[in-house]
Design an enzyme around this catalytic site. Structure first.
Site, PDB file in Angstrom:
ATOM      1  N   LYS A   1     -10.990 -76.396 -16.018  1.00 31.45           N
ATOM      2  CA  LYS A   1     -11.010 -76.198 -14.556  1.00 31.45           C
ATOM      3  C   LYS A   1      -9.595 -76.158 -13.977  1.00 31.45           C
ATOM      4  O   LYS A   1      -9.256 -75.252 -13.231  1.00 31.45           O
ATOM      5  CB  LYS A   1     -11.791 -77.338 -13.868  1.00 31.45           C
ATOM      6  CG  LYS A   1     -13.232 -77.455 -14.295  1.00 31.45           C
ATOM      7  CD  LYS A   1     -13.977 -78.527 -13.499  1.00 31.45           C
ATOM      8  CE  LYS A   1     -13.555 -79.949 -13.777  1.00 31.45           C
ATOM      9  NZ  LYS A   1     -13.852 -80.416 -15.153  1.00 31.45           N
TER      10      LYS A   1
ATOM     11  N   ARG B   1     -18.703 -83.772  -7.421  1.00 35.70           N
ATOM     12  CA  ARG B   1     -19.104 -84.268  -8.740  1.00 35.70           C
ATOM     13  C   ARG B   1     -20.428 -85.015  -8.666  1.00 35.70           C
ATOM     14  O   ARG B   1     -20.925 -85.459  -9.693  1.00 35.70           O
ATOM     15  CB  ARG B   1     -18.035 -85.222  -9.271  1.00 35.70           C
ATOM     16  CG  ARG B   1     -17.001 -84.550 -10.177  1.00 35.70           C
ATOM     17  CD  ARG B   1     -16.012 -85.617 -10.620  1.00 35.70           C
ATOM     18  NE  ARG B   1     -15.384 -85.335 -11.871  1.00 35.70           N
ATOM     19  CZ  ARG B   1     -14.127 -84.913 -12.006  1.00 35.70           C
ATOM     20  NH1 ARG B   1     -13.389 -84.673 -10.957  1.00 35.70           N
ATOM     21  NH2 ARG B   1     -13.621 -84.716 -13.200  1.00 35.70           N
TER      22      ARG B   1
ATOM     23  N   ARG C   1      -4.279 -82.663 -24.643  1.00 40.98           N
ATOM     24  CA  ARG C   1      -3.655 -82.409 -23.334  1.00 40.98           C
ATOM     25  C   ARG C   1      -2.426 -83.280 -23.090  1.00 40.98           C
ATOM     26  O   ARG C   1      -2.456 -84.486 -23.276  1.00 40.98           O
ATOM     27  CB  ARG C   1      -4.703 -82.684 -22.268  1.00 40.98           C
ATOM     28  CG  ARG C   1      -4.290 -82.322 -20.884  1.00 40.98           C
ATOM     29  CD  ARG C   1      -5.467 -82.009 -20.044  1.00 40.98           C
ATOM     30  NE  ARG C   1      -6.288 -83.164 -19.735  1.00 40.98           N
ATOM     31  CZ  ARG C   1      -7.364 -83.101 -18.954  1.00 40.98           C
ATOM     32  NH1 ARG C   1      -7.729 -81.952 -18.453  1.00 40.98           N
ATOM     33  NH2 ARG C   1      -8.057 -84.172 -18.705  1.00 40.98           N
TER      34      ARG C   1
ATOM     35  N   ARG D   1      -2.529 -88.304 -20.078  1.00 43.22           N
ATOM     36  CA  ARG D   1      -3.280 -88.955 -19.005  1.00 43.22           C
ATOM     37  C   ARG D   1      -3.917 -90.245 -19.507  1.00 43.22           C
ATOM     38  O   ARG D   1      -4.378 -90.310 -20.638  1.00 43.22           O
ATOM     39  CB  ARG D   1      -4.380 -88.014 -18.513  1.00 43.22           C
ATOM     40  CG  ARG D   1      -3.952 -87.183 -17.331  1.00 43.22           C
ATOM     41  CD  ARG D   1      -4.955 -86.143 -16.967  1.00 43.22           C
ATOM     42  NE  ARG D   1      -6.305 -86.634 -16.734  1.00 43.22           N
ATOM     43  CZ  ARG D   1      -7.269 -85.900 -16.200  1.00 43.22           C
ATOM     44  NH1 ARG D   1      -7.022 -84.653 -15.830  1.00 43.22           N
ATOM     45  NH2 ARG D   1      -8.469 -86.394 -16.023  1.00 43.22           N
TER      46      ARG D   1
ATOM     47  N   ARG E   1     -16.537 -90.395 -19.473  1.00 43.97           N
ATOM     48  CA  ARG E   1     -16.495 -89.235 -18.552  1.00 43.97           C
ATOM     49  C   ARG E   1     -17.606 -88.244 -18.879  1.00 43.97           C
ATOM     50  O   ARG E   1     -18.225 -87.685 -17.975  1.00 43.97           O
ATOM     51  CB  ARG E   1     -15.118 -88.559 -18.637  1.00 43.97           C
ATOM     52  CG  ARG E   1     -14.043 -89.378 -17.924  1.00 43.97           C
ATOM     53  CD  ARG E   1     -12.665 -89.073 -18.442  1.00 43.97           C
ATOM     54  NE  ARG E   1     -12.204 -87.743 -18.113  1.00 43.97           N
ATOM     55  CZ  ARG E   1     -11.201 -87.128 -18.746  1.00 43.97           C
ATOM     56  NH1 ARG E   1     -10.557 -87.729 -19.725  1.00 43.97           N
ATOM     57  NH2 ARG E   1     -10.840 -85.919 -18.381  1.00 43.97           N
TER      58      ARG E   1
END
Ligand code: AMP
Length: 209
Positions: A13, A88, A122, A157, A168
């Site tokens: 996203k 969300r 990431r 992160r 998550r």
């Protein structure tokens, strides 16, 4: 154009919304990024939510709705925006209906293996904020975890670890996935294959828009 990017954690996203926002000249509004800034700045909200965000849990609907209301009322969002990471929950989606008329909802779809691989790979530069992914074509030029531009070590992160990723994904399945049907029923959902490199995915998104 008023757009939403839906999709599981790791679907791309943020990466694709960044590119499309430049192409369409509309702001990219990432609620996760707004929260990470609150945490970095140690605001009242930031201090309150730091632990839960690191564990992969949601911030409250009330806080999120207030943040988005305020952000999309700013002048740069007058002609459109891309919301990345909001709504969300059903409550957030219902509230959003009262404050904005959406043109399209992009649902980026990728398989579980791709999602995990991307989340674990990431990285970003703490100085220039450039995003990298050590597991995809977005790897650094040297292949090392050092920013190509600033020559400093990349950061990860707090919620990109296996435990938080699992949380998550569970919360996504329980709270967010139903929004696919919500927007399908409204006739504005566009499913886009989120596998492949960012250029290819961006082309697919532009085509459905
Ligand atoms: P993201 O950068 O979109 O992956 O968001 C990072 C984290 O911020 C999420 O895992 C949630 O903990 C929190 N967050 C971001 N957007 C929302 C939202 N709309 N509602 C609740 N929590 C959110």
């Amino acid at each position: 154009m008023k757009l939403i990017f839906l999709g599981a954690p790791g679907a791309g996203k943020g990466t694709i919304a960044t590119i499309i926002s430049k192409k369409l000249n509309i702001p990219h509004i990432s609620t996760g990024e707004i929260l990470r800034n609150e945490i970095k700045e140690k605001t009242l909200l930031g201090l309150k939510i730091e632990k839960q965000i690191a564990e992969g849990k949601f911030a409250s609907d009330y806080n999120m709705i207030e943040i988005v209301k305020k952000r999309i009322s700013q002048s740069d969002a007058k002609n459109g925006f891309i919301l990345d990471g909001f709504p969300r929950t059903s409550k957030q989606a219902e509230e959003l209906q009262n404050i904005a008329k959406l043109d399209a909802v992009i649902n980026l779809v990728a398989d579980d293996e791709t999602l995990i691989k991307r989340l674990l790979g990431r990285r970003s530069c703490p100085e220039c904020k450039k995003e990298y992914n050590m597991a995809t074509s977005m790897i650094t030029k040297s292949g090392k975890e050092i920013c190509d531009i600033c020559n400093v070590p990349l950061s990860k992160r707090a919620d990109d670890n296996e435990q938080a990723i699992r949380t998550r994904q569970e919360i996504y399945n329980k709270e967010t996935k139903i929004l696919i049907d919500f927007y399908k029923k409204k006739g504005i959902l566009k499913e886009v294959n989120g596998e492949g490199n960012p250029e290819i995915i961006t082309e697919r998104v532009m085509k459905v828009l």
